[in-house]
Design an enzyme around this catalytic site. Structure first.
Site, short mmCIF file in Angstrom:
data_model
loop_
_atom_site.label_atom_id
_atom_site.label_comp_id
_atom_site.label_asym_id
_atom_site.label_seq_id
_atom_site.Cartn_x
_atom_site.Cartn_y
_atom_site.Cartn_z
N PRO A 1 0.83 -1.21 0.00
CG PRO A 1 0.04 -0.99 2.20
CD PRO A 1 0.78 -1.92 1.29
CG MET A 2 3.56 2.94 -1.48
SD MET A 2 4.84 3.12 -2.74
CE MET A 2 4.29 1.93 -3.95
CB ALA A 3 -1.01 7.28 1.33
CD GLN B 1 -2.64 0.06 5.09
OE1 GLN B 1 -2.48 1.19 4.67
NE2 GLN B 1 -1.65 -0.73 5.46
CB CYS C 1 0.82 5.46 8.61
SG CYS C 1 0.98 7.10 7.87
N GLY D 1 10.27 -3.69 2.66
CA GLY D 1 11.40 -2.84 3.00
C GLY D 1 12.61 -3.06 2.11
CG ASP D 2 15.60 -0.87 2.22
OD1 ASP D 2 15.04 0.18 1.84
OD2 ASP D 2 16.32 -0.91 3.24
C1 LIG Z 1 4.81 7.39 -0.55
C2 LIG Z 1 4.57 6.20 0.35
C3 LIG Z 1 3.28 5.97 0.84
C4 LIG Z 1 3.05 4.88 1.68
N1 LIG Z 1 1.79 4.67 2.13
C5 LIG Z 1 1.52 3.59 2.91
C6 LIG Z 1 0.21 3.29 3.33
O1 LIG Z 1 -0.76 3.98 3.00
N2 LIG Z 1 0.03 2.20 4.13
C7 LIG Z 1 1.07 1.40 4.51
O2 LIG Z 1 0.86 0.42 5.23
N3 LIG Z 1 2.33 1.65 4.12
C8 LIG Z 1 2.58 2.70 3.32
N4 LIG Z 1 3.85 2.92 2.88
C9 LIG Z 1 4.93 1.99 3.25
C10 LIG Z 1 5.15 0.92 2.19
O3 LIG Z 1 4.02 0.08 2.05
C11 LIG Z 1 6.37 0.04 2.51
O4 LIG Z 1 6.12 -0.74 3.66
C12 LIG Z 1 7.64 0.86 2.74
O5 LIG Z 1 7.76 1.87 1.76
C13 LIG Z 1 8.89 0.00 2.77
O6 LIG Z 1 9.16 -0.56 1.53
P1 LIG Z 1 10.29 0.04 0.53
O7 LIG Z 1 11.51 0.34 1.38
O8 LIG Z 1 10.49 -1.09 -0.44
O9 LIG Z 1 9.71 1.26 -0.07
C14 LIG Z 1 4.11 4.00 2.04
C15 LIG Z 1 5.39 4.25 1.54
C16 LIG Z 1 5.63 5.31 0.70
C17 LIG Z 1 7.02 5.53 0.16
#
Ligand SMILES: Cc1cc2nc3c(=O)[nH]c(=O)nc-3n(C[C@H](O)[C@H](O)[C@H](O)COP(=O)(O)O)c2cc1C
Length: 328
Positions: free
Chosen positions: A17-19, A71, A101, A202-203
């Site tokens: 999920p990404m807002a 979510q 969050c 994560g990453d």
């Molecule tokens: C712009 C943005 C928005 C995000 N929004 C949410 C969200 O709405 N809900 C959630 O559980 N995680 C959210 N995350 C976290 C991601 O789902 C993920 O767990 C986190 O970015 C780690 O993964 P990455 O290092 O591969 O980016 C968001 C991350 C980013 C960068």
């Protein structure tokens, strides 16, 4: 194949999920490259029970957008439970609670990662939702609030004992937000501690990080977040690199153009030309990041508001310097 509760999924590679990012259009694009489960943007439980238009828009879906994890964020068990019933009735295939969050606006209301500070509330929330819905129920957590309070294992165990069907772990602390490295060791610890599926986050920047995380942590599934921005092909590459060692190179220019065009068309279909284009702008920047001449291209399309002109500029940019450009 894997299962979360009664939900069968065709593989164990999910879109996180990404807002502001994982809207219907983007979800359809990443599904076409193999993501087996996509999450909505986080949706306010309060907003849903008060029927705000925005909350319902975040739940909009289509037959191509299945299965969908909705979510929710909130802090009150009864409000979250009511919101879960609404999500359930609207056809969510899975309901996930945001416990990760770190944004001030969310923390201030006791929601998101603030819940990591209050294990008993986490238990009460999962219990209330377990009674409210028979859909698969998951939580998405951080490693803890701060380096001094790493408690992902405790929270995951509580959630499992209250009936959660899986736990997703983004092993950064809330205070860390998105900086530094994710500590995959915490995913491994959670995996050892519970018997429900564990989803690692994560990453995951490159296709090979997917296997790296699975090998190191033993997690059952992974969810890709920032690594998919401007790069939805990462799903296809991660899926094929696992089996055949298939090419990990960048997409061909024609694939890139086709995907960007399709993404824009979908954005406009679902949001209308004005909002669709506006929303798409950030994706266009990501799609062209790191490509030769990308900065110049982005500057040139900054003010362009017309779809046809954007697509023409994109085509010219993608094929510029390409000796094999089709059709001259
Ligand atoms: C712009 C943005 C928005 C995000 N929004 C949410 C969200 O709405 N809900 C959630 O559980 N995680 C959210 N995350 C976290 C991601 O789902 C993920 O767990 C986190 O970015 C780690 O993964 P990455 O290092 O591969 O980016 C968001 C991350 C980013 C960068």
């Amino acid at each position: 194949m894997m299962k979360i509760g009664a939900l069968s999924l065709k593989n164990n590679l999910f879109m996180a999920p990404m807002a502001g990012i994982t809207d219907l259009a983007f979800r359809i694009v990443v599904r076409s490259f193999g993501a087996s489960l996509c999450y909505s943007e986080m949706i306010s439980a309060n907003g849903l029970i008060r029927s705000t238009p925005r909350s319902f828009r975040y739940m909009e879906s289509s037959s191509e957008d299945r299965p969908l994890a909705v979510q929710l964020f909130g802090s009150e068990p009864d409000i979250l439970a009511k919101a879960a019933m609404i999500a359930d009735e609207s056809g969510a295939d899975l309901i996930d609670i945001n416990m990760g969050c770190p944004v001030k606006k969310v923390i201030r209301t006791g929601s998101g990662a603030f819940l990591m500070k209050d294990p008993q509330r986490v238990a009460a929330i999962v219990r209330a939702l377990r009674h409210a819905t028979s859909r698969p129920l998951t939580i998405k957590i951080r490693s803890g609030w701060s380096p001094a309070s790493i408690n992902a294992v405790e929270i995951a165990r509580l959630a499992e004992s209250e009936g959660a069907d899986a736990v997703a772990v983004h092993p950064r602390t809330a205070l860390q937000r998105y900086s530094g490295r994710a500590d995959w060791g915490v995913i491994k610890d959670v995996k050892k501690a519970v018997s429900v599926p564990v989803i690692g986050s994560g990453d995951l920047w490159r296709p090979e990080d997917v296997t790296g995380m699975q090998d190191m942590t033993g997690c059952d599934a992974v969810m890709i977040a920032r690594g998919s921005l401007g790069n939805p092909w990462i799903f296809q590459k991660a899926l094929s690199s696992g089996s055949s060692g298939f090419s990990l190179s960048s997409p061909l220019p024609c694939e890139r153009e086709e995907t960007v065009r399709r993404h824009l068309e979908l954005a406009i279909t679902f949001r209308g030309e004005k909002m669709g284009m506006l929303n798409f702008r950030k994706h266009l920047l990501w799609y062209t990041k790191g490509l030769p001449g990308g900065a110049r291209f982005r500057k040139s399309v900054m003010e362009v508001k017309d779809k046809k002109a954007i697509l023409e500029a994109l085509r010219e940019f993608i094929y510029s310097g390409e000796p094999d450009a089709p059709g001259g």
